[in-house]
Write a protein that holds these residues in place. Structure first.
Motif, PDB file in Angstrom:
ATOM      1  N   CYS A 125      18.456   8.403   9.083  1.00  0.00           N
ATOM      2  CA  CYS A 125      17.734   9.615   8.681  1.00  0.00           C
ATOM      3  C   CYS A 125      18.214  10.041   7.299  1.00  0.00           C
ATOM      4  O   CYS A 125      19.292   9.650   6.849  1.00  0.00           O
ATOM      5  CB  CYS A 125      18.001  10.732   9.685  1.00  0.00           C
ATOM      6  SG  CYS A 125      17.435  10.364  11.350  1.00  0.00           S
TER       7      CYS A 125
ATOM      8  N   CYS B 227      13.816  12.106  13.463  1.00  0.00           N
ATOM      9  CA  CYS B 227      14.872  12.788  12.714  1.00  0.00           C
ATOM     10  C   CYS B 227      14.620  14.297  12.774  1.00  0.00           C
ATOM     11  O   CYS B 227      13.492  14.752  12.622  1.00  0.00           O
ATOM     12  CB  CYS B 227      14.884  12.320  11.271  1.00  0.00           C
ATOM     13  SG  CYS B 227      15.365  10.594  11.079  1.00  0.00           S
ATOM     14  N   THR B 228      15.690  15.040  13.007  1.00  0.00           N
ATOM     15  CA  THR B 228      15.579  16.501  13.035  1.00  0.00           C
ATOM     16  C   THR B 228      16.664  17.085  12.146  1.00  0.00           C
ATOM     17  O   THR B 228      17.630  16.421  11.800  1.00  0.00           O
ATOM     18  CB  THR B 228      15.743  17.060  14.478  1.00  0.00           C
ATOM     19  OG1 THR B 228      17.004  16.660  14.980  1.00  0.00           O
ATOM     20  CG2 THR B 228      14.650  16.562  15.380  1.00  0.00           C
TER      21      THR B 228
ATOM     22  N   TRP C 147      19.407  11.906  14.120  1.00  0.00           N
ATOM     23  CA  TRP C 147      18.473  11.273  15.042  1.00  0.00           C
ATOM     24  C   TRP C 147      18.511  11.989  16.385  1.00  0.00           C
ATOM     25  O   TRP C 147      19.565  12.184  16.981  1.00  0.00           O
ATOM     26  CB  TRP C 147      18.812   9.800  15.219  1.00  0.00           C
ATOM     27  CG  TRP C 147      17.883   9.089  16.143  1.00  0.00           C
ATOM     28  CD1 TRP C 147      18.161   8.655  17.399  1.00  0.00           C
ATOM     29  CD2 TRP C 147      16.519   8.746  15.893  1.00  0.00           C
ATOM     30  NE1 TRP C 147      17.055   8.050  17.931  1.00  0.00           N
ATOM     31  CE2 TRP C 147      16.029   8.088  17.037  1.00  0.00           C
ATOM     32  CE3 TRP C 147      15.661   8.926  14.819  1.00  0.00           C
ATOM     33  CZ2 TRP C 147      14.725   7.617  17.127  1.00  0.00           C
ATOM     34  CZ3 TRP C 147      14.371   8.452  14.906  1.00  0.00           C
ATOM     35  CH2 TRP C 147      13.912   7.805  16.049  1.00  0.00           C
ATOM     36  N   ASP C 148      17.345  12.421  16.866  1.00  0.00           N
ATOM     37  CA  ASP C 148      17.214  13.061  18.173  1.00  0.00           C
ATOM     38  C   ASP C 148      16.638  12.040  19.143  1.00  0.00           C
ATOM     39  O   ASP C 148      15.494  11.612  18.994  1.00  0.00           O
ATOM     40  CB  ASP C 148      16.307  14.289  18.062  1.00  0.00           C
ATOM     41  CG  ASP C 148      16.171  15.033  19.375  1.00  0.00           C
ATOM     42  OD1 ASP C 148      16.974  14.791  20.304  1.00  0.00           O
ATOM     43  OD2 ASP C 148      15.255  15.868  19.484  1.00  0.00           O
ATOM     44  N   LYS C 149      17.453  11.632  20.148  1.00  0.00           N
ATOM     45  CA  LYS C 149      17.018  10.613  21.099  1.00  0.00           C
ATOM     46  C   LYS C 149      15.836  11.089  21.940  1.00  0.00           C
ATOM     47  O   LYS C 149      14.975  10.300  22.285  1.00  0.00           O
ATOM     48  CB  LYS C 149      18.165  10.232  22.034  1.00  0.00           C
ATOM     49  CG  LYS C 149      19.252   9.432  21.362  1.00  0.00           C
ATOM     50  CD  LYS C 149      20.234   8.881  22.363  1.00  0.00           C
ATOM     51  CE  LYS C 149      21.067  10.003  22.953  1.00  0.00           C
ATOM     52  NZ  LYS C 149      22.132   9.532  23.841  1.00  0.00           N
ATOM     53  N   ASP C 150      15.808  12.382  22.273  1.00  0.00           N
ATOM     54  CA  ASP C 150      14.735  12.890  23.137  1.00  0.00           C
ATOM     55  C   ASP C 150      13.369  12.842  22.449  1.00  0.00           C
ATOM     56  O   ASP C 150      12.397  12.390  23.021  1.00  0.00           O
ATOM     57  CB  ASP C 150      15.051  14.316  23.592  1.00  0.00           C
ATOM     58  CG  ASP C 150      16.310  14.373  24.446  1.00  0.00           C
ATOM     59  OD1 ASP C 150      16.606  13.382  25.144  1.00  0.00           O
ATOM     60  OD2 ASP C 150      17.000  15.410  24.405  1.00  0.00           O
ATOM     61  N   SER C 151      13.317  13.317  21.202  1.00  0.00           N
ATOM     62  CA  SER C 151      12.041  13.320  20.485  1.00  0.00           C
ATOM     63  C   SER C 151      11.803  12.021  19.730  1.00  0.00           C
ATOM     64  O   SER C 151      10.723  11.787  19.204  1.00  0.00           O
ATOM     65  CB  SER C 151      11.977  14.493  19.513  1.00  0.00           C
ATOM     66  OG  SER C 151      12.930  14.320  18.470  1.00  0.00           O
ATOM     67  N   LYS C 152      12.859  11.189  19.650  1.00  0.00           N
ATOM     68  CA  LYS C 152      12.795   9.920  18.928  1.00  0.00           C
ATOM     69  C   LYS C 152      12.338  10.100  17.498  1.00  0.00           C
ATOM     70  O   LYS C 152      11.459   9.417  16.983  1.00  0.00           O
ATOM     71  CB  LYS C 152      11.886   8.915  19.658  1.00  0.00           C
ATOM     72  CG  LYS C 152      12.420   8.545  21.028  1.00  0.00           C
ATOM     73  CD  LYS C 152      11.544   7.559  21.715  1.00  0.00           C
ATOM     74  CE  LYS C 152      12.135   7.277  23.099  1.00  0.00           C
ATOM     75  NZ  LYS C 152      11.270   6.498  23.929  1.00  0.00           N
TER      76      LYS C 152
END
Length: 50
Positions: free
Chosen positions: A32, A45-46, A38-43
């Motif tokens: 990212c 970058c946050t 990296w957000d695994k749930d939303s797959k």
């Protein structure tokens, strides 16, 4: 004669088998931008701050 034919078949098919084996079971790392994680749930970058 048979050995020569079998050896040629093995040598000809070796690259295809190597490519198939190499691509199995690998995951590409996600990167990212700066300040993002990296957000695994939303797959996706946050924001690291939010």
């Amino acid at each position: 004669m048979i050995r020569t034919i079998l050896a040629a078949l093995v040598l000809a098919s070796a690259p295809a088998l190597a490519i198939a084996e190499c691509s199995r079971g690998h995951q590409q790392a996600m990167s990212c931008a700066d300040g993002m994680i990296w957000d695994k749930d939303s797959k996706s970058c946050t924001s690291a701050t939010g």
